[in-house]
Design an enzyme around this catalytic site. Structure first.
Site, mmCIF file in Angstrom:
data_model
loop_
_atom_site.group_PDB
_atom_site.id
_atom_site.type_symbol
_atom_site.label_atom_id
_atom_site.label_comp_id
_atom_site.label_asym_id
_atom_site.label_seq_id
_atom_site.Cartn_x
_atom_site.Cartn_y
_atom_site.Cartn_z
ATOM 1 N N LYS A 230 0.844 -1.209 0.000
ATOM 2 C CA LYS A 230 0.000 0.000 0.000
ATOM 3 C C LYS A 230 0.875 1.252 0.000
ATOM 4 O O LYS A 230 0.634 2.213 -0.732
ATOM 5 C CB LYS A 230 -0.905 -0.006 1.231
ATOM 6 C CG LYS A 230 -1.765 1.231 1.360
ATOM 7 C CD LYS A 230 -2.735 1.352 0.204
ATOM 8 C CE LYS A 230 -3.467 2.677 0.276
ATOM 9 N NZ LYS A 230 -4.265 2.950 -0.929
ATOM 10 N N CYS A 284 -3.818 10.809 1.852
ATOM 11 C CA CYS A 284 -3.143 9.584 1.415
ATOM 12 C C CYS A 284 -1.735 9.905 0.926
ATOM 13 O O CYS A 284 -0.757 9.723 1.621
ATOM 14 C CB CYS A 284 -3.944 8.942 0.290
ATOM 15 S SG CYS A 284 -5.542 8.369 0.814
HETATM 16 N N1 LIG Z 1 -9.958 8.503 1.351
HETATM 17 C C1 LIG Z 1 -9.225 7.787 0.520
HETATM 18 O O1 LIG Z 1 -9.108 8.040 -0.694
HETATM 19 C C2 LIG Z 1 -8.512 6.598 1.066
HETATM 20 C C3 LIG Z 1 -8.041 5.734 0.143
HETATM 21 C C4 LIG Z 1 -7.371 4.617 0.590
HETATM 22 C C5 LIG Z 1 -7.160 4.395 1.924
HETATM 23 N N2 LIG Z 1 -7.646 5.249 2.818
HETATM 24 C C6 LIG Z 1 -7.415 4.908 4.214
HETATM 25 O O2 LIG Z 1 -8.686 4.864 4.891
HETATM 26 C C7 LIG Z 1 -8.607 5.630 6.072
HETATM 27 C C8 LIG Z 1 -9.938 6.267 6.321
HETATM 28 O O3 LIG Z 1 -10.132 7.141 5.254
HETATM 29 P P1 LIG Z 1 -11.500 7.895 5.082
HETATM 30 O O4 LIG Z 1 -11.370 8.693 3.831
HETATM 31 O O5 LIG Z 1 -12.652 6.953 5.244
HETATM 32 O O6 LIG Z 1 -11.519 8.898 6.346
HETATM 33 P P2 LIG Z 1 -12.721 9.834 6.820
HETATM 34 O O7 LIG Z 1 -12.101 10.928 7.595
HETATM 35 O O8 LIG Z 1 -13.626 10.151 5.691
HETATM 36 O O9 LIG Z 1 -13.582 8.881 7.808
HETATM 37 C C9 LIG Z 1 -13.046 8.382 8.994
HETATM 38 C C10 LIG Z 1 -14.233 7.995 9.905
HETATM 39 O O10 LIG Z 1 -13.714 7.316 11.048
HETATM 40 C C11 LIG Z 1 -14.357 7.806 12.209
HETATM 41 N N3 LIG Z 1 -13.489 7.549 13.347
HETATM 42 C C12 LIG Z 1 -12.418 8.251 13.761
HETATM 43 N N4 LIG Z 1 -11.869 7.651 14.853
HETATM 44 C C13 LIG Z 1 -12.608 6.535 15.113
HETATM 45 C C14 LIG Z 1 -12.555 5.491 16.091
HETATM 46 N N5 LIG Z 1 -11.609 5.479 17.025
HETATM 47 N N6 LIG Z 1 -13.492 4.515 16.051
HETATM 48 C C15 LIG Z 1 -14.455 4.531 15.103
HETATM 49 N N7 LIG Z 1 -14.562 5.487 14.141
HETATM 50 C C16 LIG Z 1 -13.654 6.467 14.161
HETATM 51 C C17 LIG Z 1 -14.613 9.267 11.934
HETATM 52 O O11 LIG Z 1 -15.665 9.749 12.758
HETATM 53 C C18 LIG Z 1 -14.983 9.225 10.450
HETATM 54 O O12 LIG Z 1 -16.380 9.038 10.278
HETATM 55 C C19 LIG Z 1 -7.499 6.662 5.782
HETATM 56 O O13 LIG Z 1 -6.865 7.091 6.919
HETATM 57 C C20 LIG Z 1 -6.547 5.914 4.900
HETATM 58 O O14 LIG Z 1 -5.635 5.234 5.718
HETATM 59 C C21 LIG Z 1 -8.326 6.362 2.430
HETATM 60 C C1 LIG Z 2 -6.741 3.574 -2.949
HETATM 61 C C2 LIG Z 2 -6.012 4.831 -2.822
HETATM 62 O O1 LIG Z 2 -5.317 5.117 -1.873
HETATM 63 N N1 LIG Z 2 -6.181 5.649 -3.845
HETATM 64 C C3 LIG Z 2 -5.406 6.843 -3.842
HETATM 65 C C4 LIG Z 2 -6.295 7.962 -4.271
HETATM 66 O O2 LIG Z 2 -5.472 9.067 -4.052
HETATM 67 P P1 LIG Z 2 -6.095 10.510 -3.859
HETATM 68 O O3 LIG Z 2 -7.543 10.428 -3.589
HETATM 69 O O4 LIG Z 2 -5.221 11.184 -2.878
HETATM 70 O O5 LIG Z 2 -5.987 11.144 -5.298
HETATM 71 P P2 LIG Z 2 -4.720 11.431 -6.241
HETATM 72 O O6 LIG Z 2 -5.245 11.358 -7.626
HETATM 73 O O7 LIG Z 2 -3.580 10.571 -5.882
HETATM 74 O O8 LIG Z 2 -4.347 12.992 -5.914
HETATM 75 C C5 LIG Z 2 -3.592 13.329 -4.777
HETATM 76 C C6 LIG Z 2 -3.133 14.779 -4.989
HETATM 77 O O9 LIG Z 2 -2.161 14.837 -6.030
HETATM 78 C C7 LIG Z 2 -2.554 15.735 -7.061
HETATM 79 N N2 LIG Z 2 -2.103 15.170 -8.339
HETATM 80 C C8 LIG Z 2 -2.493 13.917 -8.695
HETATM 81 C C9 LIG Z 2 -2.033 13.367 -9.865
HETATM 82 C C10 LIG Z 2 -1.151 14.105 -10.708
HETATM 83 O O10 LIG Z 2 -0.717 13.662 -11.774
HETATM 84 N N3 LIG Z 2 -0.795 15.375 -10.313
HETATM 85 C C11 LIG Z 2 -1.253 15.907 -9.137
HETATM 86 O O11 LIG Z 2 -0.899 17.051 -8.800
HETATM 87 C C12 LIG Z 2 -4.063 15.834 -6.920
HETATM 88 O O12 LIG Z 2 -4.516 17.073 -7.388
HETATM 89 C C13 LIG Z 2 -4.264 15.713 -5.411
HETATM 90 O O13 LIG Z 2 -4.095 16.959 -4.764
HETATM 91 O O14 LIG Z 2 -6.654 7.865 -5.657
HETATM 92 C C14 LIG Z 2 -5.537 7.780 -6.562
HETATM 93 C C15 LIG Z 2 -6.074 7.673 -7.973
HETATM 94 O O15 LIG Z 2 -6.760 8.900 -8.259
HETATM 95 C C16 LIG Z 2 -4.690 6.549 -6.200
HETATM 96 O O16 LIG Z 2 -3.571 6.486 -7.046
HETATM 97 C C17 LIG Z 2 -4.230 6.691 -4.770
HETATM 98 O O17 LIG Z 2 -3.483 5.507 -4.407
#
Ligand SMILES: NC(=O)c1ccc[n+]([C@@H]2O[C@H](COP(=O)([O-])OP(=O)(O)OC[C@H]3O[C@@H](n4cnc5c(N)ncnc54)[C@H](O)[C@@H]3O)[C@@H](O)[C@H]2O)c1
Ligand SMILES: CC(=O)N[C@@H]1[C@@H](OP(=O)(O)OP(=O)(O)OC[C@H]2O[C@@H](n3ccc(=O)[nH]c3=O)[C@H](O)[C@@H]2O)O[C@H](CO)[C@@H](O)[C@@H]1O
Length: 453
Positions: A230, A284
């Site tokens: 990851k 992220c």
């Molecule tokens: N958002 C993305 O694109 C993304 C992509 C891949 C992985 N992740 C991973 O997933 C994690 C969560 O992301 P997200 O976008 O859902 O975050 P988010 O901030 O949208 O949601 C997190 C939720 O968890 C709750 N929370 C916080 N502490 C808690 C606890 N102790 N017990 C139960 N609930 C609790 C919050 O109230 C909130 O509703 C990220 O930290 C990252 O590691 C996020």
């Molecule tokens: C599963 C997961 O973890 N998924 C992640 C999630 O990541 P994310 O939601 O954070 O989105 P990102 O697209 O990575 O953007 C991050 C920042 O980088 C800027 N950016 C991006 C591309 C570029 O060429 N030039 C830039 O300047 C953009 O504006 C923004 O501020 O989705 C991506 C696929 O979209 C995945 O690859 C990535 O693993």
């Protein structure tokens, strides 16, 4: 019914899992957790969601999703709650008592000094430990530093539950989901990486994800390897965006449009230069490099430098704007500048590490009057800008507009009335949005070329 070391036939386990006989708790019901809980409910038949936010819990129990911009999620949550397959609580312990599979997807952010903040993870794991039973499986989906599942989660579960570490399973199965397409991603857009803290944990995790995803399973040797996968995906992206940004800064030295050169370079398969922009935001990509840098003895100069390059882009964007105004005989000090976009990415209601914050701070520091518009954000004042509706910007007599985040709503601005303003394009979309006309568009990486002149 527990799946870990149950000695039961795997086909019988699959039947039980998909028949509601293996209740699942999902801890963290945010942008990633709620879609995940809904798909688990659709597949496994009984999910107890957990969130510390009582409003989130109450809304879900009324069949409502609080997440914007996720196609299909509102309907799926309503359907699963109505069918009695999904409910929510604020107590991880209560949920853990009822469940045999426990999934953790809470925030794992950084502290101000770039240390991974595992407080939410620790609280969630402690709650699960209070209700953990022999034969249960705990799956961590939120991104964590390498070694967290084997070195922190499993011992903590054992300590809180009183169970031996070989009486329950722990696996790391990273969330590979992007906001705006969560259900599609969770259901199988990509293969699912699975790594168990021991072999039986890996087998049990592969079994349940084999039912959840339509795509392949990628089994790893252990949980730490899966945690590294990851992080590797994330640092690959941060480094490659930094490469694009560094090349963009050469546009005037080279006297070329770097974006045009990048597009041409990418026409052969051994090159995938990413897109220059005003910075890298979200919780992220800008976070994950620190999960490696802070947890390894070996120096990682490339990861560190990439962070420095990407974090320099907001200031570079402000510098470009100031230069552009000077070329028009105007001074950024005392000018009125409209910033388009506060969130870190278009269509996603997330502002953590958003480049817009650095752009606004830089403009304020140079004495500009800063307006800002974002269809997803209400508290724009907290970023140091005066909120304005995007449609009203042509009435604000602005000297410049800087596009930080390309929300689709901004395409509808009456750009024809902004021909006297400098337009700084952070996302390479303004030439298309403005169309024919006598515009002054400066694009990051675009060099001296001022479009429309
Ligand atoms: N958002 C993305 O694109 C993304 C992509 C891949 C992985 N992740 C991973 O997933 C994690 C969560 O992301 P997200 O976008 O859902 O975050 P988010 O901030 O949208 O949601 C997190 C939720 O968890 C709750 N929370 C916080 N502490 C808690 C606890 N102790 N017990 C139960 N609930 C609790 C919050 O109230 C909130 O509703 C990220 O930290 C990252 O590691 C996020
Ligand atoms: C599963 C997961 O973890 N998924 C992640 C999630 O990541 P994310 O939601 O954070 O989105 P990102 O697209 O990575 O953007 C991050 C920042 O980088 C800027 N950016 C991006 C591309 C570029 O060429 N030039 C830039 O300047 C953009 O504006 C923004 O501020 O989705 C991506 C696929 O979209 C995945 O690859 C990535 O693993």
């Amino acid at each position: 019914m527990g799946l870990y070391d149950s000695q039961r036939d795997p086909d019988e386990q699959r039947r039980a899992f998909t028949s509601g006989e293996v209740p699942v708790s999902v801890v963290g019901l945010g942008k990633m957790g709620l879609p995940l809980a809904a798909v688990y409910a659709e597949t496994a038949g009984e999910v107890i969601g957990v969130d510390v936010d009582q409003g989130v819990v109450d809304g879900i129990n009324e069949g409502r999703s609080h997440i914007k911009g996720e196609p299909g999620l509102s309907d799926l949550v309503a359907e699963q709650v109505e069918a009695g397959r999904l409910r929510a609580t604020t107590s991880a312990a209560e949920a853990a008592e009822a469940a045999a599979v426990h999934v953790v997807i809470v925030p794992t952010p950084l502290t101000d000094d770039h240390e991974p903040d595992l407080g939410a993870l620790t609280a969630a794991v402690e709650g699960i430990g209070e209700g953990l039973s022999k034969g249960d499986l705990v799956v961590v989906e939120c991104t964590v530093p390498p070694g967290t599942c084997e070195g922190r989660v499993r011992p903590l579960l054992s300590s809180v539950s009183g169970l031996d570490e070989d009486e329950f399973g722990v696996a790391f199965c990273p969330e590979r989901t992007s906001s705006g397409r969560a259900l599609k991603d969770i259901r199988g857009a990509y293969p699912k990486v699975v790594g168990g803290a021991d072999e039986e944990s890996g087998r049990a995790a592969e079994l349940i994800y084999g039912e959840l995803t339509s795509n392949d399973i990628v089994p790893m040797a252990d949980a730490t390897s899966a945690e590294a996968v990851k992080l590797f995906e994330g640092v690959y992206r941060d480094v490659n965006i930094a490469l694009a940004n560094e090349l963009a800064k050469l546009d005037r030295d080279l006297g070329i449009d770097v974006n045009e050169a990048i597009d041409a370079a990418n026409t052969q398969p051994f090159c995938d230069i990413h897109t220059p922009g005003p910075g890298v935001g979200g919780h992220c990509i800008p976070f994950y490099p620190y999960f490696i840098m802070k947890y390894t003895e070996t120096d990682t100069p490339l990861l560190r430098t990439a962070r420095e390059v990407n974090d320099s882009m907001p200031a570079h964007t402000v510098h470009l704007l100031a230069d552009g105004l000077e070329a028009m005989g105007r001074d950024v000090d005392g000018s009125t500048v409209a910033v388009l976009g506060i969130t870190y990415r278009a269509g996603v209601e997330e502002t953590r590490k958003t480049p817009a914050a650095g752009v606004i701070d830089g403009l304020n520091a140079r004495g500009a009057k800063v307006l800002a518009a974002d269809p997803l954000i209400d508290d724009i004042e907290s970023f140091g800008a005066t909120p304005v509706d995007a449609a009203d910007i042509p009435d604000e007599d602005v000297d410049a507009v800087v596009l930080v985040t390309a929300h689709e709503e901004f395409a509808d601005i009456d750009w024809g009335r902004l021909e006297d303003a400098l337009l700084v394009d952070g996302r390479g979309v303004l030439e298309e949005w403005c169309g024919e006309g006598d515009y002054r568009i400066l694009t990051i990486g675009g060099g001296e070329r001022v479009s429309g002149q």
